[in-house]
Design a protein around this motif. Structure first.
Motif, PDB file in Angstrom:
ATOM      1  N   PRO A 367      11.519  17.896  75.050  1.00 50.03           N
ATOM      2  CA  PRO A 367      12.523  18.629  75.835  1.00 50.03           C
ATOM      3  C   PRO A 367      12.954  19.890  75.079  1.00 50.03           C
ATOM      4  CG  PRO A 367      13.180  16.322  75.523  1.00 50.03           C
ATOM      5  CD  PRO A 367      11.934  16.525  74.735  1.00 50.03           C
ATOM      6  N   LEU A 368      13.259  20.958  75.813  1.00 46.44           N
ATOM      7  CA  LEU A 368      13.636  22.223  75.169  1.00 46.44           C
ATOM      8  C   LEU A 368      14.960  22.074  74.429  1.00 46.44           C
ATOM      9  CD1 LEU A 368      12.736  24.667  78.103  1.00 46.44           C
ATOM     10  CD2 LEU A 368      11.245  23.745  76.314  1.00 46.44           C
ATOM     11  N   THR A 369      15.732  21.069  74.802  1.00 43.78           N
ATOM     12  CA  THR A 369      17.059  20.841  74.207  1.00 43.78           C
ATOM     13  C   THR A 369      17.022  19.792  73.100  1.00 43.78           C
ATOM     14  OG1 THR A 369      17.407  19.246  75.968  1.00 43.78           O
ATOM     15  CG2 THR A 369      18.338  21.438  76.305  1.00 43.78           C
ATOM     16  N   ILE A 370      15.833  19.356  72.672  1.00 47.55           N
ATOM     17  CA  ILE A 370      15.757  18.310  71.642  1.00 47.55           C
ATOM     18  C   ILE A 370      16.547  18.761  70.405  1.00 47.55           C
ATOM     19  CG2 ILE A 370      13.588  19.195  70.624  1.00 47.55           C
ATOM     20  CD1 ILE A 370      12.751  16.209  70.270  1.00 47.55           C
ATOM     21  N   THR A 371      17.260  17.838  69.767  1.00 47.73           N
ATOM     22  CA  THR A 371      18.044  18.187  68.575  1.00 47.73           C
ATOM     23  C   THR A 371      17.169  18.054  67.329  1.00 47.73           C
ATOM     24  OG1 THR A 371      18.759  15.915  68.163  1.00 47.73           O
ATOM     25  CG2 THR A 371      20.128  17.242  69.659  1.00 47.73           C
ATOM     26  N   TYR A 372      17.607  18.684  66.236  1.00 47.83           N
ATOM     27  CA  TYR A 372      16.848  18.567  64.988  1.00 47.83           C
ATOM     28  C   TYR A 372      16.832  17.119  64.502  1.00 47.83           C
ATOM     29  CZ  TYR A 372      16.011  23.532  64.662  1.00 47.83           C
ATOM     30  OH  TYR A 372      15.547  24.795  64.908  1.00 47.83           O
ATOM     31  N   ALA A 373      17.921  16.364  64.749  1.00 47.66           N
ATOM     32  CA  ALA A 373      17.950  14.953  64.334  1.00 47.66           C
ATOM     33  C   ALA A 373      16.886  14.166  65.104  1.00 47.66           C
ATOM     34  CB  ALA A 373      19.343  14.359  64.580  1.00 47.66           C
ATOM     35  N   GLU A 374      16.758  14.459  66.404  1.00 45.82           N
ATOM     36  CA  GLU A 374      15.727  13.775  67.212  1.00 45.82           C
ATOM     37  C   GLU A 374      14.320  14.193  66.766  1.00 45.82           C
ATOM     38  OE1 GLU A 374      18.300  13.297  71.383  1.00 45.82           O
ATOM     39  OE2 GLU A 374      17.279  15.174  70.938  1.00 45.82           O
ATOM     40  N   ILE A 375      14.164  15.479  66.464  1.00 47.11           N
ATOM     41  CA  ILE A 375      12.859  15.950  65.967  1.00 47.11           C
ATOM     42  C   ILE A 375      12.493  15.201  64.685  1.00 47.11           C
ATOM     43  CG2 ILE A 375      11.629  17.902  64.911  1.00 47.11           C
ATOM     44  CD1 ILE A 375      13.143  19.757  66.838  1.00 47.11           C
ATOM     45  N   ASP A 376      13.451  15.135  63.748  1.00 52.21           N
ATOM     46  CA  ASP A 376      13.177  14.479  62.459  1.00 52.21           C
ATOM     47  C   ASP A 376      12.790  13.022  62.658  1.00 52.21           C
ATOM     48  OD1 ASP A 376      13.639  16.794  61.055  1.00 52.21           O
ATOM     49  OD2 ASP A 376      15.730  16.319  60.564  1.00 52.21           O
ATOM     50  N   GLU A 377      13.487  12.350  63.579  1.00 54.08           N
ATOM     51  CA  GLU A 377      13.189  10.941  63.830  1.00 54.08           C
ATOM     52  C   GLU A 377      11.767  10.790  64.396  1.00 54.08           C
ATOM     53  OE1 GLU A 377      16.355   9.056  66.088  1.00 54.08           O
ATOM     54  OE2 GLU A 377      15.164   7.206  66.269  1.00 54.08           O
ATOM     55  N   GLY A 378      11.409  11.658  65.338  1.00 51.96           N
ATOM     56  CA  GLY A 378      10.063  11.609  65.918  1.00 51.96           C
ATOM     57  C   GLY A 378       8.996  11.923  64.881  1.00 51.96           C
ATOM     58  N   LEU A 379       9.271  12.942  64.045  1.00 51.47           N
ATOM     59  CA  LEU A 379       8.287  13.326  63.025  1.00 51.47           C
ATOM     60  C   LEU A 379       8.104  12.219  61.992  1.00 51.47           C
ATOM     61  CD1 LEU A 379       9.094  17.111  62.430  1.00 51.47           C
ATOM     62  CD2 LEU A 379       7.204  16.116  63.748  1.00 51.47           C
ATOM     63  N   GLN A 380       9.172  11.456  61.714  1.00 53.80           N
ATOM     64  CA  GLN A 380       9.088  10.329  60.784  1.00 53.80           C
ATOM     65  C   GLN A 380       8.069   9.300  61.315  1.00 53.80           C
ATOM     66  OE1 GLN A 380       9.940   9.948  57.759  1.00 53.80           O
ATOM     67  NE2 GLN A 380       9.189   7.837  57.686  1.00 53.80           N
ATOM     68  N   SER A 381       8.169   8.995  62.631  1.00 54.36           N
ATOM     69  CA  SER A 381       7.219   8.052  63.236  1.00 54.36           C
ATOM     70  C   SER A 381       5.796   8.589  63.135  1.00 54.36           C
ATOM     71  CB  SER A 381       7.554   7.823  64.715  1.00 54.36           C
ATOM     72  OG  SER A 381       8.856   7.310  64.849  1.00 54.36           O
ATOM     73  N   LEU A 382       5.639   9.879  63.429  1.00 54.42           N
ATOM     74  CA  LEU A 382       4.303  10.483  63.380  1.00 54.42           C
ATOM     75  C   LEU A 382       3.736  10.397  61.961  1.00 54.42           C
ATOM     76  CD1 LEU A 382       2.052  12.046  64.838  1.00 54.42           C
ATOM     77  CD2 LEU A 382       3.275  14.162  64.284  1.00 54.42           C
ATOM     78  N   ARG A 383       4.584  10.678  60.963  1.00 55.87           N
ATOM     79  CA  ARG A 383       4.137  10.638  59.565  1.00 55.87           C
ATOM     80  C   ARG A 383       3.667   9.229  59.191  1.00 55.87           C
ATOM     81  NH1 ARG A 383       8.438  12.452  57.504  1.00 55.87           N
ATOM     82  NH2 ARG A 383       7.945  14.661  57.719  1.00 55.87           N
ATOM     83  N   GLU A 384       4.428   8.219  59.648  1.00 56.06           N
ATOM     84  CA  GLU A 384       4.043   6.827  59.361  1.00 56.06           C
ATOM     85  C   GLU A 384       2.650   6.529  59.916  1.00 56.06           C
ATOM     86  OE1 GLU A 384       8.657   5.322  59.746  1.00 56.06           O
ATOM     87  OE2 GLU A 384       7.162   4.378  61.048  1.00 56.06           O
TER      88      GLU A 384
END
Ligand SMILES: *Cc1c(COP(=O)(O)O)cnc(C)c1O
Length: 388
Positions: A367-384
């Motif tokens: 979403p264009l309104t995604i927050t940085y906290a949500e981005i970080d959480e998603g990127l954490q899953s991707l990194r795992e």
């Protein structure tokens, strides 16, 4: 029986669904029917521009639903005019035609191009040049316009009058125009379903020049790239070209079905009374949602889209297995080494991240309104997942 079993019993099996039953959502967080939390890097394929159940969007849509949900295009309704005015004031468009999906918007665009040519030059000048590896929709004509052979089976006879050239091949484009009978060029500036493949600026400039010189219509399919997705309201702004026609859909309604054809100077009045139409086109509830999306999509939010795209790109490039990241703004394709994109996306879902694929790439359309906290959480899953 659960939803998945009943779905398999009653729904035509056109989609191989992933094992997630969505129950509700807020922002970029989706909650499954089992109560599990997921970060959404898909927006439902670039649809939920403001995320799940944005309060302003919900108020606009539910307010309009409680006031007037529909009246035929035989009469005037306000929300579609509000939306058309917003679109015309913020883009090259002089007039707008409303449809209900991307494929329908592209149908409208193709019809406008052929009608324009018919009006000026008569019958026979109807060929549209399209690109190899493009995607323009699922109706018979938009499949015909799609430059991938896998889509050209089962449904013969297809619509005639499409000529395909490889993206970036200016010589082939010129030769196709010189082949005669051409009325327009159709392209996605970043091929979405084709694997998040941006076109070269030089090629787009050449296409725009050829169109100008030969009175061909430059048609840009912005069904996926439009409405702020790439950090500009329209992706063509990045390229500095002014198309004659643009199609919009996915992100426009913020989650409701709507498509639009933006008609430039040349085609503003090409589609006259009775020439084209749609029962649901310009539906007041869908248009009220789209107006809210456009009002919120101001310069500050567009800047954020670019910044968040850069933030994600930088972090993803530092992850294991990542070879490259393509795209613009919040339309990103990630090339992996040693892990198939479908396998990676399925593993991400298990790790609480909804992410798409496009050909061999992982694809992100948060979403264009995604927050940085949500981005970080998603990127954490991707990194795992990529560290496995
Ligand atoms: C999704 C898409 C379409 C088709 O849109 P629908 O709403 O599914 O009909 C057309 N063109 C592009 C570029 C798309 O990404």
């Amino acid at each position: 029986m659960g939803v998945a079993q009943r779905d398999q019993q009653y729904i035509a099996p056109t989609y191989a669904r992933s094992p997630l039953e969505a129950a509700c959502g807020a922002g970029a967080v989706c909650t499954g029917a089992d109560g599990r939390r997921y970060i959404d890097f898909s927006s439902g394929i670039g649809v939920n521009s403001l995320g799940f159940c944005d309060p302003g969007w919900v108020a606009a849509v539910s307010g309009q639903a409680a006031k007037l949900q529909h009246l035929s295009n035989l009469y005037y309704t306000g929300p579609m005019v509000d939306l058309a005015e917003l679109l015309c004031k913020r883009t090259f468009a002089k007039k707008v035609f409303f449809a209900n999906s991307g494929a329908e918007a592209n149908e409208g665009m193709i019809k406008a191009a052929r009608k324009y040519s018919f009006d000026r030059y008569g019958k026979g000048r109807h060929t549209i040049i399209s690109l190899v590896n493009s995607f323009h929709g699922r109706t018979v004509t938009t499949l015909s316009a799609t430059g991938q052979d896998v889509f050209h089976q089962y449904f013969d006879p297809f619509t005639e009058g499409f000529r395909f050239i490889p993206a970036g091949d200016t010589g082939a484009l010129r030769a196709a125009v010189e082949g005669g009978g051409v009325c327009g060029v159709l392209l996605e500036l970043i091929q979405g379903e084709g694997g998040v493949v941006p076109l070269d600026k030089a090629f787009v400039d050449a296409a725009a020049a050829l169109c100008r010189e030969n009175d061909l219509l430059l048609m840009v399919d912005e069904v996926q790239t439009g409405v702020g997705r790439t950090g500009r309201l329209l992706c063509c702004e990045h390229y500095g070209v002014t198309p004659d026609l643009v199609s919009l859909a996915k992100g426009l309604g913020g989650g409701l079905p709507i498509g639009a054809v933006l008609l430039g100077e040349k085609c503003a009045d090409t589609l006259g009374p009775g020439v084209h139409g749609s029962t649901f086109g310009g539906n007041p509830v869908a248009c009220a949602g789209a107006c809210e999306v456009l009002r919120r999509l101001d310069g500050a939010l567009l800047c954020e889209v670019e910044e968040k795209g850069a933030y994600i790109t930088e972090r993803v490039l530092a992850m294991p297995r990542v070879k490259r990241v393509d795209g613009k703004g919040l339309m990103l394709g990630v090339t992996l080494g040693g892990m198939d994109s479908k396998t990676a996306a399925a593993a991400c879902l298990e790790h609480g991240l909804i992410i798409l694929t496009a050909k061999e790439k992982l694809r992100m359309l948060p979403p264009l309104t995604i927050t940085y906290a949500e981005i970080d959480e998603g990127l954490q899953s991707l990194r795992e997942v990529l560290s496995q």
